[in-house]
Design a protein around this motif. Structure first.
Motif, mmCIF file in Angstrom:
data_model
loop_
_atom_site.group_PDB
_atom_site.id
_atom_site.type_symbol
_atom_site.label_atom_id
_atom_site.label_comp_id
_atom_site.label_asym_id
_atom_site.label_seq_id
_atom_site.Cartn_x
_atom_site.Cartn_y
_atom_site.Cartn_z
ATOM 1 N N HIS A 331 0.792 -1.233 0.000
ATOM 2 C CA HIS A 331 0.000 0.000 0.000
ATOM 3 C C HIS A 331 0.829 1.289 0.000
ATOM 4 C CE1 HIS A 331 -3.730 -2.143 0.232
ATOM 5 N NE2 HIS A 331 -3.300 -2.829 1.279
ATOM 6 N N LEU A 332 2.066 1.218 0.470
ATOM 7 C CA LEU A 332 2.882 2.445 0.468
ATOM 8 C C LEU A 332 3.687 2.553 -0.825
ATOM 9 C CD1 LEU A 332 4.216 2.621 4.166
ATOM 10 C CD2 LEU A 332 2.172 3.650 3.201
ATOM 11 N N GLU A 333 3.815 1.462 -1.532
ATOM 12 C CA GLU A 333 4.488 1.423 -2.843
ATOM 13 C C GLU A 333 5.815 2.184 -2.821
ATOM 14 O OE1 GLU A 333 1.185 3.237 -4.708
ATOM 15 O OE2 GLU A 333 0.318 1.350 -5.418
ATOM 16 N N GLY A 334 6.594 1.951 -1.797
ATOM 17 C CA GLY A 334 7.935 2.544 -1.738
ATOM 18 C C GLY A 334 7.965 4.016 -1.354
ATOM 19 N N ARG A 335 6.832 4.590 -0.980
ATOM 20 C CA ARG A 335 6.809 6.026 -0.642
ATOM 21 C C ARG A 335 7.382 6.307 0.753
ATOM 22 N NH1 ARG A 335 2.081 5.343 -3.645
ATOM 23 N NH2 ARG A 335 2.061 6.621 -5.508
ATOM 24 N N CYS A 336 7.538 5.283 1.559
ATOM 25 C CA CYS A 336 8.150 5.439 2.891
ATOM 26 C C CYS A 336 9.227 4.371 3.045
ATOM 27 C CB CYS A 336 7.129 5.189 4.003
ATOM 28 S SG CYS A 336 5.769 6.330 4.034
ATOM 29 N N THR A 337 10.224 4.663 3.894
ATOM 30 C CA THR A 337 11.155 3.588 4.232
ATOM 31 C C THR A 337 10.687 2.982 5.552
ATOM 32 O OG1 THR A 337 12.587 5.183 5.273
ATOM 33 C CG2 THR A 337 13.203 4.499 3.066
ATOM 34 N N VAL A 338 10.609 1.675 5.562
ATOM 35 C CA VAL A 338 10.115 0.981 6.751
ATOM 36 C C VAL A 338 11.236 0.080 7.258
ATOM 37 C CG1 VAL A 338 8.378 -0.641 7.611
ATOM 38 C CG2 VAL A 338 7.756 0.998 5.824
ATOM 39 N N ALA A 339 11.571 0.191 8.537
ATOM 40 C CA ALA A 339 12.628 -0.652 9.106
ATOM 41 C C ALA A 339 11.996 -1.911 9.688
ATOM 42 C CB ALA A 339 13.379 0.114 10.182
ATOM 43 N N LYS A 340 12.476 -3.083 9.233
ATOM 44 C CA LYS A 340 11.939 -4.349 9.748
ATOM 45 C C LYS A 340 12.493 -4.595 11.149
ATOM 46 C CE LYS A 340 12.087 -9.256 8.542
ATOM 47 N NZ LYS A 340 12.680 -10.220 7.599
ATOM 48 N N PRO A 341 11.629 -4.637 12.164
ATOM 49 C CA PRO A 341 12.159 -4.819 13.522
ATOM 50 C C PRO A 341 12.484 -6.280 13.823
ATOM 51 C CG PRO A 341 9.777 -4.578 13.604
ATOM 52 C CD PRO A 341 10.156 -4.522 12.146
ATOM 53 N N ALA A 342 13.562 -6.517 14.551
ATOM 54 C CA ALA A 342 13.941 -7.893 14.919
ATOM 55 C C ALA A 342 13.127 -8.397 16.098
ATOM 56 C CB ALA A 342 15.422 -7.941 15.256
ATOM 57 N N GLY A 343 12.329 -7.513 16.705
ATOM 58 C CA GLY A 343 11.507 -7.919 17.840
ATOM 59 C C GLY A 343 10.651 -6.767 18.319
ATOM 60 N N GLY A 344 9.869 -7.019 19.369
ATOM 61 C CA GLY A 344 9.091 -5.954 20.009
ATOM 62 C C GLY A 344 7.727 -5.725 19.393
ATOM 63 N N PHE A 345 7.143 -4.595 19.747
ATOM 64 C CA PHE A 345 5.757 -4.269 19.389
ATOM 65 C C PHE A 345 5.642 -3.235 18.281
ATOM 66 C CE2 PHE A 345 3.102 -5.390 23.427
ATOM 67 C CZ PHE A 345 3.724 -6.634 23.489
ATOM 68 N N PHE A 346 6.772 -2.655 17.863
ATOM 69 C CA PHE A 346 6.706 -1.475 16.998
ATOM 70 C C PHE A 346 7.515 -1.612 15.719
ATOM 71 C CE2 PHE A 346 6.724 -0.066 21.497
ATOM 72 C CZ PHE A 346 5.393 0.338 21.580
ATOM 73 N N MET A 347 7.151 -0.753 14.780
ATOM 74 C CA MET A 347 7.880 -0.650 13.521
ATOM 75 C C MET A 347 8.110 0.836 13.294
ATOM 76 S SD MET A 347 6.390 -2.438 10.125
ATOM 77 C CE MET A 347 6.294 -4.074 10.822
ATOM 78 N N ALA A 348 9.329 1.215 12.913
ATOM 79 C CA ALA A 348 9.597 2.635 12.657
ATOM 80 C C ALA A 348 9.649 2.867 11.156
ATOM 81 C CB ALA A 348 10.918 3.028 13.298
ATOM 82 N N ALA A 349 9.111 3.991 10.714
ATOM 83 C CA ALA A 349 9.099 4.300 9.282
ATOM 84 C C ALA A 349 9.394 5.780 9.084
ATOM 85 C CB ALA A 349 7.733 3.955 8.704
ATOM 86 N N GLU A 350 9.797 6.119 7.866
ATOM 87 C CA GLU A 350 10.060 7.527 7.538
ATOM 88 C C GLU A 350 9.400 7.859 6.231
ATOM 89 O OE1 GLU A 350 13.815 9.300 7.589
ATOM 90 O OE2 GLU A 350 13.999 9.024 9.759
ATOM 91 N N CYS A 351 8.832 9.064 6.143
ATOM 92 C CA CYS A 351 8.268 9.487 4.869
ATOM 93 C C CYS A 351 8.977 10.770 4.439
ATOM 94 C CB CYS A 351 6.761 9.680 4.984
ATOM 95 S SG CYS A 351 6.287 10.700 6.364
ATOM 96 N N SER A 352 8.599 11.304 3.285
ATOM 97 C CA SER A 352 9.366 12.430 2.736
ATOM 98 C C SER A 352 8.933 13.773 3.320
ATOM 99 C CB SER A 352 9.205 12.458 1.217
ATOM 100 O OG SER A 352 7.828 12.566 0.922
ATOM 101 N N PHE A 353 7.852 13.792 4.102
ATOM 102 C CA PHE A 353 7.415 15.066 4.686
ATOM 103 C C PHE A 353 7.528 15.006 6.217
ATOM 104 C CE2 PHE A 353 3.799 12.258 3.958
ATOM 105 C CZ PHE A 353 3.197 12.204 5.200
ATOM 106 N N GLU A 354 7.472 16.182 6.826
ATOM 107 C CA GLU A 354 7.568 16.245 8.289
ATOM 108 C C GLU A 354 6.188 16.155 8.915
ATOM 109 O OE1 GLU A 354 9.480 19.990 8.691
ATOM 110 O OE2 GLU A 354 11.493 19.126 8.693
ATOM 111 N N TRP A 355 6.095 15.350 9.954
ATOM 112 C CA TRP A 355 4.817 15.231 10.658
ATOM 113 C C TRP A 355 4.614 16.425 11.585
ATOM 114 C CZ3 TRP A 355 1.018 11.725 9.826
ATOM 115 C CH2 TRP A 355 1.345 10.604 9.046
ATOM 116 N N THR A 356 3.361 16.878 11.646
ATOM 117 C CA THR A 356 2.990 17.937 12.591
ATOM 118 C C THR A 356 1.679 17.490 13.236
ATOM 119 O OG1 THR A 356 1.670 19.026 10.918
ATOM 120 C CG2 THR A 356 3.948 19.808 11.169
#
Ligand code: PLP
Length: 415
Positions: A331-356
Motif C-alpha cells: 500500500h505504500l508502494e515505496g513512498r516510505c522507508t520501513v525498518a523491519k524490527p527484529a523484535g518488540g511491538f513497533f515498527m519505525a518508518a520515515e516518509c518524505s514530509f515532516e509530521w505535525t
C-alpha cells in the motif's frame, strides 16, 4: 501548582488513546498494547488461592488468603522468584534483597529517578526519540535533561561522550542515562553487543549509571539473543527495570527493579535498593500482595521461566509484524522507508514530509488511521521529524490490511 505540568510534552502519553476514543472507527497503529485474547486472566487470577495455601510462613498476618489482603513487605514478597526468573531467562544474577516489586515498570522509573537525582548539577541523558513514560516523569520532577541522538541501534555514544565532557566543563555531572536496548520504544532498535559493551565501559570510566528498561526483551523474532546490559554489568553500573505487562498482562501493574549498586553519600556507601525501598514506602507503600501472588504462582508453575508461557504471544506478534510489513509494502508502494524490527511491538518508518500535529489530525479524521509521529518522543515538538511509529501488537489481520491501505491513501495524497 507545578508549572512543569503545563509542558505540552506531557500531553503525548494520553493523546493516542484519546484519539482512539474520539474516532472509534479509526484503525489505531498508535499504542503498543498486548492482545487481550492471549491474557489467560482466569488461570492467572485463580493462582492466588494456590499461592496462599503454599506460602503461609512467608506471609505477614493471621490466616491464609486474608494475609494477602494485608499490607506487606515494601520490597515485595516474590523477590526470590524474580531472582530465579532473571537468572533463567536473562542470565542476570540478582540477590532477592536487591530486587523491588513495583506497580508496573512505570513506578520503577519514578523510584529510580527519586533515588538517583537530588542535586541541580545532576543531569539525566536521554536519546531522542525516547519513551515518554520515563522522560515525562523526569520532566515533572524538574530533572535537568540532556538529549542526544541515536546511531547504529542505540544512543549515539560519541555524542554521549562529547556532551558528557561539556557538562563537566559547566560544573555539572552526568548522573545517569536511560536506554531501552531491546526493541526500543519508539524506534524498535536492538542495540548491538559492541555498543552495549562500550556504553558499560563509558559508565565505568566516567562514573555514571545506566537505567535499563526492558519490557519487550522476550519478543525476539529472529537472530541471536543479545545479553541485556544488566547481564553484562560486571562493574555494577546498571539499574534494571522489568515489567510483566507484556508477558502476563498490563492490568497486573507489576514490574520489578534490580538496584544492586552502592552509591557514595559523602564517605558512606549506601545500597541503592535500600534507597529505592525508602522512596517506595512513601510512593505506594508496597505493591499489592494479591497481584504478586498471581505472578508468583505463575512463575512457580512455569518453573521460573516465562519463555514457554509467552510463546503464543510472541508468535502472534511476529505474525502481525509480517502481515504489516507485507501490507505496507503493497500500500505504500515505496513512498516510505520501513525498518523491519527484529523484535518488540513497533515498527519505525520515515516518509518524505515532516509530521505535525495538524497532519496527524488530518490523517486520523479524514483517512481513519492513527499513527504515532516521532516528534511526540522529542523534548521539543517543534523539532521536526519525518519519522513515525506503527504498533502492530494487538491488531488482527483485517485491521492491519485496512489500516495500511488507509495510511497508503493518506501518504499518496500528501506527496
Ligand atoms: C519502554 C517502556 N517501558 C515501560 C513501559 C510500561 O510498563 P508498565 O506497564 O510495566 O508500567 C512501556 C509501555 O508501553 C514501555 O514502552
Amino acid at each position: 501548582m507545578n508549572s512543569r505540568l503545563t509542558d505540552p510534552y506531557l500531553d503525548s502519553m494520553n493523546l493516542l488513546n484519546e484519539l482512539s476514543l474520539l474516532y472509534p472507527g479509526a484503525v489505531s497503529f498508535g499504542s503498543g498494547r498486548p492482545k487481550e485474547e492471549l491474557f489467560e486472566v482466569e488461570s492467572v487470577v485463580s493462582g492466588i488461592k494456590d499461592y496462599a495455601a503454599r506460602h503461609k510462613p512467608a506471609l505477614v498476618g493471621s490466616d491464609n488468603l486474608n494475609r494477602l489482603g494485608q499490607y506487606n513487605m515494601t520490597k515485595g514478597i516474590i523477590n526470590e522468584s524474580i531472582s530465579r526468573l532473571l537468572l533463567n531467562d536473562e542470565g542476570i544474577t540478582a540477590d532477592p534483597e536487591d530486587i523491588l516489586l513495583t506497580d508496573g515498570a512505570q513506578e520503577g522509573m519514578a523510584i529510580v529517578i527519586h533515588a538517583l537525582f537530588g542535586s541541580p548539577e545532576d543531569v539525566l541523558m536521554i536519546s531522542e526519540p525516547s519513551y515518554v513514560g520515563f522522560v515525562g516523569y523526569a520532566k515533572i520532577c524538574g530533572i535537568p535533561l540532556c538529549p542526544i541522538g541515536r546511531k547504529e541501534g542505540g544512543m549515539d555514544l560519541d555524542e554521549l561522550e562529547e556532551k558528557m565532557l561539556a557538562l563537566h566543563n559547566q560544573g555539572k555531572r552526568l548522573r545517569a542515562v536511560y536506554e531501552v536496548p531491546d526493541f526500543h520504544n519508539p524506534t524498535a532498535e536492538y542495540m548491538p553487543l559492541n555498543s552495549r559493551r562500550r556504553l558499560l565501559d563509558l559508565a565505568e570510566k566516567y562514573d555514571f549509571y545506566i537505567v535499563e528498561d526492558n519490557p519487550y526483551g522476550y519478543y525476539l523474532y529472529e537472530g541471536e539473543k543479545i545479553p541485556t546490559l544488566k547481564a553484562l554489568d560486571i562493574h555494577r553500573r546498571v539499574i534494571y527495570i522489568g515489567s510483566f505487562s507484556k508477558t502476563i498482562f498490563p492490568s497486573l501493574r507489576l514490574g520489578y527493579l534490580v538496584a544492586d549498586l552502592d552509591l557514595s553519600i559523602g564517605s558512606r556507601k549506601v545500597r541503592l535498593s535500600e534507597l529505592c525501598k525508602k522512596v517506595k514506602s512513601f510512593l505506594t507503600v508496597n505493591t499489592s500482595a494479591l497481584l504478586q501472588a498471581m505472578a508468583g504462582e505463575l512463575l512457580e508453575r512455569e518453573d521460573f521461566s516465562l519463555k514457554s508461557f509467552v510463546k503464543p504471544k510472541v508468535s502472534s506478534c511476529l505474525h502481525s509484524r509480517n502481515l504489516l510489513l507485507s501490507a505496507l509494502d503493497r500500500h505504500l508502494e515505496g513512498r516510505c522507508t520501513v525498518a523491519k524490527p527484529a523484535g518488540g511491538f513497533f515498527m519505525a518508518a520515515e516518509c518524505s514530509f515532516e509530521w505535525t500535529r495538524p497532519l496527524l489530525m488530518e490523517c486520523v479524521r479524514d483517512y481513519g488511521v492513527i499513527i504515532c509521529p516521532m516528534y511526540m518522543f522529542r523534548l521539543n515538538e517543534t523539532d521536526r521529524s519525518h519519522g513515525f511509529r506503527l504498533a502492530f501488537s494487538n491488531l488482527d489481520p483485517e485491521t492491519i490490511e485496512t489500516g495500511a491501505e488507509r495510511l497508503g491513501a493518506f501518504i499518496r495524497n500528501r506527496i
